[in-house]
Design a protein around this motif. Structure first.
Motif, PDB file in Angstrom:
ATOM      1  N   ASP A 187       7.660  26.290  25.164  1.00  0.00           N
ATOM      2  CA  ASP A 187       8.885  25.601  24.790  1.00  0.00           C
ATOM      3  C   ASP A 187       8.981  24.232  25.441  1.00  0.00           C
ATOM      4  OD1 ASP A 187       9.688  27.812  23.341  1.00  0.00           O
ATOM      5  OD2 ASP A 187      10.795  28.688  25.006  1.00  0.00           O
ATOM      6  N   THR A 188       8.183  23.995  26.463  1.00  0.00           N
ATOM      7  CA  THR A 188       8.250  22.717  27.171  1.00  0.00           C
ATOM      8  C   THR A 188       7.170  21.749  26.707  1.00  0.00           C
ATOM      9  OG1 THR A 188       6.829  23.495  28.960  1.00  0.00           O
ATOM     10  CG2 THR A 188       9.201  23.804  29.225  1.00  0.00           C
ATOM     11  N   GLY A 189       6.470  22.102  25.653  1.00  0.00           N
ATOM     12  CA  GLY A 189       5.518  21.149  25.122  1.00  0.00           C
ATOM     13  C   GLY A 189       4.108  21.683  24.979  1.00  0.00           C
ATOM     14  N   GLY A 190       3.850  22.936  25.408  1.00  0.00           N
ATOM     15  CA  GLY A 190       2.561  23.553  25.167  1.00  0.00           C
ATOM     16  C   GLY A 190       1.508  23.209  26.193  1.00  0.00           C
ATOM     17  N   GLY A 191       1.334  21.922  26.510  1.00  0.00           N
ATOM     18  CA  GLY A 191       0.251  21.535  27.391  1.00  0.00           C
ATOM     19  C   GLY A 191       0.537  21.709  28.862  1.00  0.00           C
ATOM     20  N   GLY A 192       1.701  22.154  29.213  1.00  0.00           N
ATOM     21  CA  GLY A 192       2.023  22.310  30.630  1.00  0.00           C
ATOM     22  C   GLY A 192       3.515  22.243  30.827  1.00  0.00           C
ATOM     23  N   ARG A 193       3.936  22.542  32.033  1.00  0.00           N
ATOM     24  CA  ARG A 193       5.358  22.547  32.327  1.00  0.00           C
ATOM     25  C   ARG A 193       5.833  21.139  32.625  1.00  0.00           C
ATOM     26  NH1 ARG A 193       7.033  27.891  32.680  1.00  0.00           N
ATOM     27  NH2 ARG A 193       9.020  26.835  32.428  1.00  0.00           N
ATOM     28  N   ARG A 194       7.059  20.857  32.229  1.00  0.00           N
ATOM     29  CA  ARG A 194       7.645  19.568  32.565  1.00  0.00           C
ATOM     30  C   ARG A 194       9.124  19.748  32.821  1.00  0.00           C
ATOM     31  NH1 ARG A 194      10.643  17.667  28.351  1.00  0.00           N
ATOM     32  NH2 ARG A 194      10.216  18.479  26.268  1.00  0.00           N
ATOM     33  N   ALA A 195       9.701  18.835  33.579  1.00  0.00           N
ATOM     34  CA  ALA A 195      11.132  18.903  33.825  1.00  0.00           C
ATOM     35  C   ALA A 195      11.877  18.402  32.605  1.00  0.00           C
ATOM     36  CB  ALA A 195      11.492  18.059  35.051  1.00  0.00           C
ATOM     37  N   GLY A 196      13.172  18.700  32.547  1.00  0.00           N
ATOM     38  CA  GLY A 196      13.983  18.233  31.437  1.00  0.00           C
ATOM     39  C   GLY A 196      14.516  19.385  30.634  1.00  0.00           C
ATOM     40  N   GLY A 197      14.895  20.477  31.273  1.00  0.00           N
ATOM     41  CA  GLY A 197      15.392  21.644  30.572  1.00  0.00           C
ATOM     42  C   GLY A 197      16.657  21.329  29.806  1.00  0.00           C
ATOM     43  N   SER A 198      16.818  21.985  28.676  1.00  0.00           N
ATOM     44  CA  SER A 198      17.988  21.753  27.839  1.00  0.00           C
ATOM     45  C   SER A 198      18.912  22.957  27.850  1.00  0.00           C
ATOM     46  CB  SER A 198      17.553  21.444  26.393  1.00  0.00           C
ATOM     47  OG  SER A 198      16.778  22.520  25.877  1.00  0.00           O
ATOM     48  N   GLY A 199      18.724  23.843  28.842  1.00  0.00           N
ATOM     49  CA  GLY A 199      19.525  25.052  28.899  1.00  0.00           C
ATOM     50  C   GLY A 199      20.994  24.766  29.152  1.00  0.00           C
ATOM     51  N   ARG A 200      21.849  25.683  28.696  1.00  0.00           N
ATOM     52  CA  ARG A 200      23.285  25.540  28.914  1.00  0.00           C
ATOM     53  C   ARG A 200      23.592  25.634  30.400  1.00  0.00           C
ATOM     54  NH1 ARG A 200      25.745  29.975  27.229  1.00  0.00           N
ATOM     55  NH2 ARG A 200      23.786  31.114  27.270  1.00  0.00           N
ATOM     56  N   ARG A 201      24.550  24.798  30.844  1.00  0.00           N
ATOM     57  CA  ARG A 201      24.907  24.801  32.255  1.00  0.00           C
ATOM     58  C   ARG A 201      26.360  25.199  32.441  1.00  0.00           C
ATOM     59  NH1 ARG A 201      21.544  20.394  31.640  1.00  0.00           N
ATOM     60  NH2 ARG A 201      23.231  18.872  31.622  1.00  0.00           N
ATOM     61  N   THR A 202      26.850  26.074  31.552  1.00  0.00           N
ATOM     62  CA  THR A 202      28.194  26.592  31.722  1.00  0.00           C
ATOM     63  C   THR A 202      28.210  27.557  32.896  1.00  0.00           C
ATOM     64  OG1 THR A 202      27.795  28.463  30.247  1.00  0.00           O
ATOM     65  CG2 THR A 202      28.588  26.424  29.231  1.00  0.00           C
ATOM     66  N   ARG A 203      29.401  27.845  33.406  1.00  0.00           N
ATOM     67  CA  ARG A 203      29.515  28.780  34.517  1.00  0.00           C
ATOM     68  C   ARG A 203      28.907  30.131  34.148  1.00  0.00           C
ATOM     69  NH1 ARG A 203      29.080  28.875  39.419  1.00  0.00           N
ATOM     70  NH2 ARG A 203      30.421  27.009  39.491  1.00  0.00           N
ATOM     71  N   LYS A 204      29.177  30.595  32.934  1.00  0.00           N
ATOM     72  CA  LYS A 204      28.649  31.896  32.513  1.00  0.00           C
ATOM     73  C   LYS A 204      27.127  31.874  32.483  1.00  0.00           C
ATOM     74  CE  LYS A 204      28.664  35.298  28.761  1.00  0.00           C
ATOM     75  NZ  LYS A 204      29.128  35.616  27.391  1.00  0.00           N
ATOM     76  N   ALA A 205      26.562  30.789  31.929  1.00  0.00           N
ATOM     77  CA  ALA A 205      25.103  30.693  31.838  1.00  0.00           C
ATOM     78  C   ALA A 205      24.470  30.660  33.221  1.00  0.00           C
ATOM     79  CB  ALA A 205      24.712  29.446  31.042  1.00  0.00           C
ATOM     80  N   LEU A 206      25.095  29.930  34.159  1.00  0.00           N
ATOM     81  CA  LEU A 206      24.546  29.858  35.512  1.00  0.00           C
ATOM     82  C   LEU A 206      24.684  31.192  36.239  1.00  0.00           C
ATOM     83  CD1 LEU A 206      25.719  26.313  36.673  1.00  0.00           C
ATOM     84  CD2 LEU A 206      23.431  27.021  35.964  1.00  0.00           C
ATOM     85  N   ASP A 207      25.802  31.892  35.989  1.00  0.00           N
ATOM     86  CA  ASP A 207      25.971  33.216  36.598  1.00  0.00           C
ATOM     87  C   ASP A 207      24.912  34.192  36.094  1.00  0.00           C
ATOM     88  OD1 ASP A 207      28.115  32.373  38.068  1.00  0.00           O
ATOM     89  OD2 ASP A 207      29.643  33.238  36.753  1.00  0.00           O
ATOM     90  N   GLU A 208      24.628  34.126  34.785  1.00  0.00           N
ATOM     91  CA  GLU A 208      23.609  34.999  34.205  1.00  0.00           C
ATOM     92  C   GLU A 208      22.231  34.653  34.760  1.00  0.00           C
ATOM     93  OE1 GLU A 208      24.076  34.372  30.035  1.00  0.00           O
ATOM     94  OE2 GLU A 208      25.779  35.757  29.848  1.00  0.00           O
ATOM     95  N   ALA A 209      21.959  33.350  34.898  1.00  0.00           N
ATOM     96  CA  ALA A 209      20.669  32.925  35.443  1.00  0.00           C
ATOM     97  C   ALA A 209      20.537  33.347  36.901  1.00  0.00           C
ATOM     98  CB  ALA A 209      20.520  31.407  35.317  1.00  0.00           C
ATOM     99  N   THR A 210      21.623  33.235  37.665  1.00  0.00           N
ATOM    100  CA  THR A 210      21.599  33.635  39.072  1.00  0.00           C
ATOM    101  C   THR A 210      21.310  35.124  39.211  1.00  0.00           C
ATOM    102  OG1 THR A 210      23.146  31.875  39.720  1.00  0.00           O
ATOM    103  CG2 THR A 210      22.960  33.754  41.212  1.00  0.00           C
ATOM    104  N   ALA A 211      21.931  35.937  38.355  1.00  0.00           N
ATOM    105  CA  ALA A 211      21.694  37.383  38.396  1.00  0.00           C
ATOM    106  C   ALA A 211      20.237  37.696  38.060  1.00  0.00           C
ATOM    107  CB  ALA A 211      22.626  38.089  37.423  1.00  0.00           C
ATOM    108  N   ARG A 212      19.691  37.005  37.073  1.00  0.00           N
ATOM    109  CA  ARG A 212      18.289  37.223  36.691  1.00  0.00           C
ATOM    110  C   ARG A 212      17.360  36.800  37.832  1.00  0.00           C
ATOM    111  NH1 ARG A 212      14.228  37.407  32.991  1.00  0.00           N
ATOM    112  NH2 ARG A 212      12.710  35.717  32.960  1.00  0.00           N
ATOM    113  N   ILE A 213      17.661  35.668  38.441  1.00  0.00           N
ATOM    114  CA  ILE A 213      16.846  35.175  39.547  1.00  0.00           C
ATOM    115  C   ILE A 213      16.858  36.155  40.710  1.00  0.00           C
ATOM    116  CG2 ILE A 213      16.714  33.388  41.335  1.00  0.00           C
ATOM    117  CD1 ILE A 213      17.722  31.406  39.161  1.00  0.00           C
ATOM    118  N   GLN A 214      18.046  36.643  41.066  1.00  0.00           N
ATOM    119  CA  GLN A 214      18.149  37.571  42.192  1.00  0.00           C
ATOM    120  C   GLN A 214      17.342  38.841  41.943  1.00  0.00           C
ATOM    121  OE1 GLN A 214      22.140  38.682  43.340  1.00  0.00           O
ATOM    122  NE2 GLN A 214      21.465  39.195  45.394  1.00  0.00           N
ATOM    123  N   LYS A 215      17.374  39.324  40.716  1.00  0.00           N
ATOM    124  CA  LYS A 215      16.612  40.516  40.366  1.00  0.00           C
ATOM    125  C   LYS A 215      15.111  40.267  40.553  1.00  0.00           C
ATOM    126  CE  LYS A 215      15.855  43.796  36.561  1.00  0.00           C
ATOM    127  NZ  LYS A 215      16.230  44.135  35.148  1.00  0.00           N
TER     128      LYS A 215
END
Length: 230
Positions: A187-215
């Motif tokens: 999703d970041t271009g195929g040839g490698g990782r790059r910065a510039g994520g387009s993910g949602r940064r709502t409170r809910k999205a960050l809470d969900e990401a935090t829970a996934r990260i902690q797991k």
């Protein structure tokens, strides 16, 4: 415009860390091959002792820019830490300068080191802050979990603030993963990782990401303890 820490400075810091950590202790490094060889990466490191950051800097295969509490930047340590590419952060406020500089590290394809627990403690990832999720979602950089084990087992005889000289400290690098489930490296271009994520940064999205990260971090720590017998 916010200055981005020098990658050359971080490489100098890595070389200093190599000399100190391998000279004073006996690091055993597992899984360093899992760290992506290029592109932005976030190290999520457990934190139970003051040497955890320098230990990771010394054994990681790439130079690392750690977010470090501003209280550590005192006296001669201030220009030294700044010179080796480390980031001063005010933990008690929204430090926009530190945030911008950390994102700049990732935008330039560097490695950002974070202690997700926010402060030194049990080092068990039992409580992590949302800052890690913010940087991961905002940048699109993969997270590499890092477990440092043995640094806080017992104090040294000569210096209580350090582990015993020549004692073994294990550093276990885990598989990279994304903060948001379903995101693939392609999703970041195929040839490698790059910065510039387009993910949602709502409170809910960050809470969900935090829970996934902690797991993911907790699972890595449990696996690291099995591997090392710690």
């Amino acid at each position: 415009m916010t200055d981005v820490p020098s990658m050359r400075g971080a490489e100098v810091g890595r070389r200093i860390g190599v000399g100190l950590m391998y000279g004073l202790f006996k690091p055993r490094v597992l899984g360093s091959w899992r760290v992506p060889a290029s592109g932005p990466v976030i190290f999520a490191v457990n934190h139970s002792h003051n040497i955890d950051g320098p230990m990771v800097m010394g054994v990681a295969p790439r130079p690392t820019h750690f977010l470090i509490k501003k209280e550590a930047f005192v006296g001669p340590l201030d220009p030294f830490l700044t010179g080796i590419g480390q980031l001063k952060v005010d933990r008690h406020s929204t430090d926009r300068t530190a945030i911008a500089r950390a994102l700049g590290v990732l935008e330039q394809g560097g490695v950002l080191g974070i202690f997700p627990e926010g402060t030194r403690g049990e080092g068990d990832f039992a409580s992590i802050r949302a800052g890690l999720a913010y940087f991961a979602v905002r940048s699109g950089a993969p997270i590499v979990p890092v477990a440092v084990l043995g640094s806080s087992d017992r104090p040294g005889r000569l210096t209580k603030a350090l582990p015993p000289l020549r004692s073994r400290v294990d550093v276990v690098f885990g598989d990279p993963f994304d903060a948001v489930e379903g995101v693939r490296s392609s999703d970041t271009g195929g040839g490698g990782r790059r910065a510039g994520g387009s993910g949602r940064r709502t409170r809910k999205a960050l809470d969900e990401a935090t829970a996934r990260i902690q797991k993911q971090l907790t699972a890595h720590l449990e696996n690291a303890r099995r591997l090392t017998g710690r």
